[in-house]
Design a protein around this motif. Structure first.
Motif, PDB file in Angstrom:
ATOM      1  N   LEU A 166      45.189  68.256  63.824  1.00 36.87           N
ATOM      2  CA  LEU A 166      46.485  69.036  63.001  1.00 36.87           C
ATOM      3  C   LEU A 166      46.111  69.118  61.650  1.00 36.87           C
ATOM      4  CD1 LEU A 166      49.290  70.138  63.034  1.00 36.87           C
ATOM      5  CD2 LEU A 166      50.147  67.916  62.892  1.00 36.87           C
ATOM      6  N   ARG A 167      45.507  68.097  61.281  1.00 40.99           N
ATOM      7  CA  ARG A 167      45.262  68.077  59.587  1.00 40.99           C
ATOM      8  C   ARG A 167      43.973  69.094  59.285  1.00 40.99           C
ATOM      9  NH1 ARG A 167      43.015  63.113  58.475  1.00 40.99           N
ATOM     10  NH2 ARG A 167      42.867  63.954  56.494  1.00 40.99           N
ATOM     11  N   ALA A 168      42.999  69.154  60.155  1.00 42.83           N
ATOM     12  CA  ALA A 168      42.011  69.996  60.123  1.00 42.83           C
ATOM     13  C   ALA A 168      42.545  71.365  60.289  1.00 42.83           C
ATOM     14  CB  ALA A 168      40.739  69.750  61.173  1.00 42.83           C
ATOM     15  N   ALA A 169      43.301  71.757  61.198  1.00 47.71           N
ATOM     16  CA  ALA A 169      43.796  73.167  61.254  1.00 47.71           C
ATOM     17  C   ALA A 169      44.588  73.505  60.065  1.00 47.71           C
ATOM     18  CB  ALA A 169      44.568  73.101  62.445  1.00 47.71           C
ATOM     19  N   HIS A 171      44.516  72.133  56.933  1.00 50.16           N
ATOM     20  CA  HIS A 171      43.835  72.358  55.811  1.00 50.16           C
ATOM     21  C   HIS A 171      42.781  73.476  55.815  1.00 50.16           C
ATOM     22  CE1 HIS A 171      44.355  68.646  53.455  1.00 50.16           C
ATOM     23  NE2 HIS A 171      44.221  68.018  54.600  1.00 50.16           N
ATOM     24  N   GLY A 172      42.469  73.868  57.089  1.00 49.10           N
ATOM     25  CA  GLY A 172      41.729  75.291  57.013  1.00 49.10           C
ATOM     26  C   GLY A 172      42.618  76.359  56.724  1.00 49.10           C
ATOM     27  N   ALA A 173      43.856  76.439  57.167  1.00 43.46           N
ATOM     28  CA  ALA A 173      44.621  77.502  56.758  1.00 43.46           C
ATOM     29  C   ALA A 173      45.183  77.785  55.375  1.00 43.46           C
ATOM     30  CB  ALA A 173      46.007  77.320  57.736  1.00 43.46           C
ATOM     31  N   VAL A 174      45.122  76.627  54.619  1.00 42.72           N
ATOM     32  CA  VAL A 174      45.734  76.467  53.268  1.00 42.72           C
ATOM     33  C   VAL A 174      44.465  76.697  52.371  1.00 42.72           C
ATOM     34  CG1 VAL A 174      47.831  75.016  53.667  1.00 42.72           C
ATOM     35  CG2 VAL A 174      45.547  74.064  53.143  1.00 42.72           C
ATOM     36  N   SER A 175      43.241  76.318  52.930  1.00 45.43           N
ATOM     37  CA  SER A 175      41.990  76.554  52.262  1.00 45.43           C
ATOM     38  C   SER A 175      41.748  78.019  52.247  1.00 45.43           C
ATOM     39  CB  SER A 175      40.960  75.618  52.952  1.00 45.43           C
ATOM     40  OG  SER A 175      39.767  75.933  51.954  1.00 45.43           O
ATOM     41  N   ILE A 176      41.780  78.751  53.206  1.00 43.84           N
ATOM     42  CA  ILE A 176      41.462  80.006  53.369  1.00 43.84           C
ATOM     43  C   ILE A 176      42.236  81.106  52.345  1.00 43.84           C
ATOM     44  CG2 ILE A 176      42.756  80.909  55.413  1.00 43.84           C
ATOM     45  CD1 ILE A 176      40.339  82.511  56.046  1.00 43.84           C
ATOM     46  N   ARG A 177      43.528  80.453  52.233  1.00 48.56           N
ATOM     47  CA  ARG A 177      44.563  81.244  51.327  1.00 48.56           C
ATOM     48  C   ARG A 177      44.035  81.064  49.943  1.00 48.56           C
ATOM     49  NH1 ARG A 177      47.021  80.821  55.957  1.00 48.56           N
ATOM     50  NH2 ARG A 177      48.255  82.230  56.644  1.00 48.56           N
ATOM     51  N   VAL A 178      43.535  79.743  49.738  1.00 47.69           N
ATOM     52  CA  VAL A 178      43.318  79.284  48.162  1.00 47.69           C
ATOM     53  C   VAL A 178      41.816  79.923  47.848  1.00 47.69           C
ATOM     54  CG1 VAL A 178      42.352  77.384  46.905  1.00 47.69           C
ATOM     55  CG2 VAL A 178      44.523  77.094  48.206  1.00 47.69           C
ATOM     56  N   ASN A 179      40.947  80.068  48.689  1.00 44.25           N
ATOM     57  CA  ASN A 179      39.693  80.582  48.392  1.00 44.25           C
ATOM     58  C   ASN A 179      39.310  82.242  48.635  1.00 44.25           C
ATOM     59  OD1 ASN A 179      38.042  78.016  47.594  1.00 44.25           O
ATOM     60  ND2 ASN A 179      38.717  77.453  49.522  1.00 44.25           N
ATOM     61  N   GLU A 180      40.370  82.761  49.568  1.00 43.58           N
ATOM     62  CA  GLU A 180      40.265  84.211  49.767  1.00 43.58           C
ATOM     63  C   GLU A 180      41.763  84.754  49.696  1.00 43.58           C
ATOM     64  OE1 GLU A 180      37.286  85.449  52.916  1.00 43.58           O
ATOM     65  OE2 GLU A 180      37.192  83.143  53.146  1.00 43.58           O
ATOM     66  N   PRO A 181      42.166  84.555  48.508  1.00 42.03           N
ATOM     67  CA  PRO A 181      43.544  85.195  48.652  1.00 42.03           C
ATOM     68  C   PRO A 181      43.827  86.640  48.826  1.00 42.03           C
ATOM     69  CG  PRO A 181      42.654  84.997  46.427  1.00 42.03           C
ATOM     70  CD  PRO A 181      41.929  84.401  47.157  1.00 42.03           C
ATOM     71  N   GLY A 182      42.716  87.216  48.752  1.00 45.64           N
ATOM     72  CA  GLY A 182      43.117  88.777  49.044  1.00 45.64           C
ATOM     73  C   GLY A 182      43.109  88.936  50.638  1.00 45.64           C
ATOM     74  N   LEU A 183      42.836  88.284  51.623  1.00 45.14           N
ATOM     75  CA  LEU A 183      42.941  88.410  52.978  1.00 45.14           C
ATOM     76  C   LEU A 183      44.331  88.761  53.614  1.00 45.14           C
ATOM     77  CD1 LEU A 183      40.562  85.986  54.553  1.00 45.14           C
ATOM     78  CD2 LEU A 183      39.973  88.046  54.267  1.00 45.14           C
ATOM     79  N   ALA A 184      44.201  89.592  54.284  1.00 43.27           N
ATOM     80  CA  ALA A 184      45.448  89.976  55.051  1.00 43.27           C
ATOM     81  C   ALA A 184      45.846  88.883  56.270  1.00 43.27           C
ATOM     82  CB  ALA A 184      45.587  91.283  55.466  1.00 43.27           C
ATOM     83  N   LEU A 185      46.590  87.785  56.082  1.00 43.62           N
ATOM     84  CA  LEU A 185      46.805  86.622  56.832  1.00 43.62           C
ATOM     85  C   LEU A 185      48.324  86.680  57.370  1.00 43.62           C
ATOM     86  CD1 LEU A 185      44.837  84.055  54.608  1.00 43.62           C
ATOM     87  CD2 LEU A 185      44.283  85.215  57.042  1.00 43.62           C
ATOM     88  N   PRO A 186      48.706  86.043  58.305  1.00 42.73           N
ATOM     89  CA  PRO A 186      49.779  85.896  58.760  1.00 42.73           C
ATOM     90  C   PRO A 186      50.518  84.873  57.935  1.00 42.73           C
ATOM     91  CG  PRO A 186      48.421  84.618  60.247  1.00 42.73           C
ATOM     92  CD  PRO A 186      47.579  85.645  59.444  1.00 42.73           C
ATOM     93  N   PRO A 187      51.846  84.920  58.098  1.00 44.95           N
ATOM     94  CA  PRO A 187      52.668  83.744  57.404  1.00 44.95           C
ATOM     95  C   PRO A 187      52.282  82.418  57.807  1.00 44.95           C
ATOM     96  CG  PRO A 187      54.062  85.611  58.103  1.00 44.95           C
ATOM     97  CD  PRO A 187      53.050  85.905  58.665  1.00 44.95           C
TER      98      PRO A 187
END
Length: 207
Positions: A166-169, A171-187
């Motif tokens: 769960l933590r890995a999932a 962290h992956g979800a928040v990390s991609i938002r931190v490092n690639e803020p321009g991506l179109a992602l679901p809420p």
């Protein structure tokens, strides 16, 4: 003119018993700067001293080097975060709602502290030092998952293993938002709900 002496004099000497106050000021300034920089190696003790308004030598009284200062700052940050997560969880009586509240609060915290998140979880400091205080975050998530299992709201399993997945999932979800803020992602809230149902196996109330 000695600017270092001027800065130190402007702040004034700490009275007896105020050494801990100065230490807190140094840590507070370090956390603000780390959040702005997103990189512990870009931080300098001299810059921290300027932010606090003291001579650089005053920082060395409390911290032997940059790594020691960053470690102390991240430890304080993590302890504060754990208290905030526990508080967010305490607003709910249901174990599933508690776990969900914990994850959602973490996501909100990361959005406000992206730089600190990067230093805490993605920096080379993690390879140079054992950030032992992070183990508390993992233990609390494991305990939250275990409570769901104990209440028969999630399938019985190894709670530590499920919590790690769960933590890995998350962290992956928040990390991609931190490092690639321009991506179109679901809420992120929707992703967290999927993680809870698919990884932990809980049922979330709808409507």
């Amino acid at each position: 003119m000695d600017t270092t002496s001027s800065v130190s004099s402007a702040r004034g000497r700490n009275r007896r018993g105020q050494g801990e106050l100065l230490r807190r000021d140094i840590i507070g300034a370090t956390l603000r700067m780390l959040n702005e920089l997103g990189d512990d190696e870009a931080l300098s003790l001299r810059a921290v001293a300027r932010e606090v308004g003291i001579a650089a030598t005053s920082v060395y009284i409390h911290f032997s080097d940059r790594d020691a200062l960053v470690f102390a700052a991240l430890e304080q940050c993590t302890l504060d975060l754990m208290r905030e997560l526990d508080h967010a969880e305490s607003a709910f009586g249901d174990p599933v709602a508690q776990l969900r509240a914990r994850l959602l609060y973490l996501a909100t915290w990361v959005s406000d502290h992206a730089g600190l998140y990067k230093v805490l979880h993605e920096s080379a400091l993690n390879r140079r030092m054992h950030l032992v205080f992070k183990e508390g975050l993992a233990a609390r998530t494991g305990a939250a998952v275990q409570r769901c299992m104990d209440a028969a709201l999630a399938p019985a399993a190894n709670a530590a293993t499920v919590a790690l997945d769960l933590r890995a999932a998350v962290h992956g979800a928040v990390s991609i938002r931190v490092n690639e803020p321009g991506l179109a992602l679901p809420p992120l809230e929707e992703q967290i709900d999927r993680f809870l149902t698919k990884i932990v196996g809980v049922s979330l109330a709808t409507g």
